[in-house]
Motif scaffolding. Structure first.
Motif, PDB file in Angstrom:
ATOM      1  N   UNK A 199      11.573   7.543   5.188  1.00 44.04           N
ATOM      2  CA  UNK A 199      10.190   7.974   5.402  1.00 44.04           C
ATOM      3  C   UNK A 199       9.278   7.001   4.664  1.00 44.04           C
ATOM      4  N   UNK A 200       8.167   6.660   5.287  1.00 37.51           N
ATOM      5  CA  UNK A 200       7.193   5.756   4.676  1.00 37.51           C
ATOM      6  C   UNK A 200       5.920   6.517   4.352  1.00 37.51           C
ATOM      7  N   UNK A 201       5.411   6.268   3.155  1.00 35.97           N
ATOM      8  CA  UNK A 201       4.187   6.914   2.681  1.00 35.97           C
ATOM      9  C   UNK A 201       3.217   5.837   2.226  1.00 35.97           C
ATOM     10  N   UNK A 202       1.939   6.051   2.508  1.00 31.07           N
ATOM     11  CA  UNK A 202       0.894   5.111   2.092  1.00 31.07           C
ATOM     12  C   UNK A 202      -0.045   5.773   1.108  1.00 31.07           C
ATOM     13  N   UNK A 203      -0.638   4.929   0.268  1.00 28.03           N
ATOM     14  CA  UNK A 203      -1.681   5.426  -0.623  1.00 28.03           C
ATOM     15  C   UNK A 203      -2.842   5.936   0.215  1.00 28.03           C
ATOM     16  N   UNK A 204      -3.492   7.005  -0.241  1.00 28.74           N
ATOM     17  CA  UNK A 204      -4.667   7.492   0.494  1.00 28.74           C
ATOM     18  C   UNK A 204      -5.786   6.452   0.444  1.00 28.74           C
ATOM     19  N   UNK A 241       0.786  -1.229   0.000  1.00 23.53           N
ATOM     20  CA  UNK A 241       0.000   0.000   0.000  1.00 23.53           C
ATOM     21  C   UNK A 241       0.819   1.280   0.000  1.00 23.53           C
ATOM     22  N   UNK A 242       2.114   1.203  -0.278  1.00 21.90           N
ATOM     23  CA  UNK A 242       2.920   2.416  -0.276  1.00 21.90           C
ATOM     24  C   UNK A 242       4.380   2.157  -0.550  1.00 21.90           C
ATOM     25  N   UNK A 243       5.216   3.029   0.001  1.00 20.20           N
ATOM     26  CA  UNK A 243       6.646   2.877  -0.218  1.00 20.20           C
ATOM     27  C   UNK A 243       7.440   3.503   0.909  1.00 20.20           C
ATOM     28  N   UNK A 244       8.719   3.135   0.955  1.00 25.82           N
ATOM     29  CA  UNK A 244       9.679   3.752   1.864  1.00 25.82           C
ATOM     30  C   UNK A 244      10.745   4.419   0.997  1.00 25.82           C
ATOM     31  N   UNK A 245      11.042   5.662   1.300  1.00 22.70           N
ATOM     32  CA  UNK A 245      12.090   6.436   0.646  1.00 22.70           C
ATOM     33  C   UNK A 245      13.269   6.468   1.610  1.00 22.70           C
ATOM     34  N   UNK A 246      14.457   6.125   1.131  1.00 19.46           N
ATOM     35  CA  UNK A 246      15.650   6.120   1.970  1.00 19.46           C
ATOM     36  C   UNK A 246      16.729   6.994   1.350  1.00 19.46           C
TER      37      UNK A 246
END
Length: 121
Positions: free
Chosen positions: A109-114, A56-61
């Motif tokens: 940072x981790x981001x999820x789909x709305x 459901x999302x991604x992690x940016x490193x």
């Protein structure tokens, strides 16, 4: 920075996560700017980015050679800088830092789909 954002856009499109493009690119830009301003990278140890698909999302490193951990500032309204990690905090589900093997750190940072189709109100 533009090259890293381009790679992120390609990854998001390939993973079907294009809905995260704007916030993810802004988070990446803020992490890279923070690293460029405050991180020290020994010769031969470049700043590296990594994008990890998650459910459901991604992690940016963003990895650098500095062992100094980032900390969020509370800038005054007239300050011209100091808002980067606040932006990262606002746009991501969570963020943090871990020590890299050898020297340096990875800030992530981790981001999820709305949520879609949920009714509020």
């Amino acid at each position: 920075m533009g090259l890293a954002r381009g790679h992120l856009r390609e990854a998001l499109a390939g993973w079907g996560l294009s809905a995260l493009e704007d916030p993810a690119c802004l988070v990446l830009s803020e992490l890279l700017t923070n690293t460029a301003k405050h991180g020290t990278t020994p010769a031969g140890d470049a700043i590296q980015t990594r994008f990890v698909r998650q459910r459901g999302g991604l992690r940016v490193e963003v990895r650098d050679g500095s062992s100094e951990w980032p900390h969020r500032l509370t800038p005054t309204p007239e300050a011209l800088s100091g808002r980067g990690l606040g932006i990262v905090e606002e746009l991501s589900d969570r963020w943090g830092c871990w020590q890299r093997g050898g020297c340096g750190k990875t800030v992530w940072a981790e981001l999820s789909l709305p949520d879609r189709g949920l009714s509020h109100g």
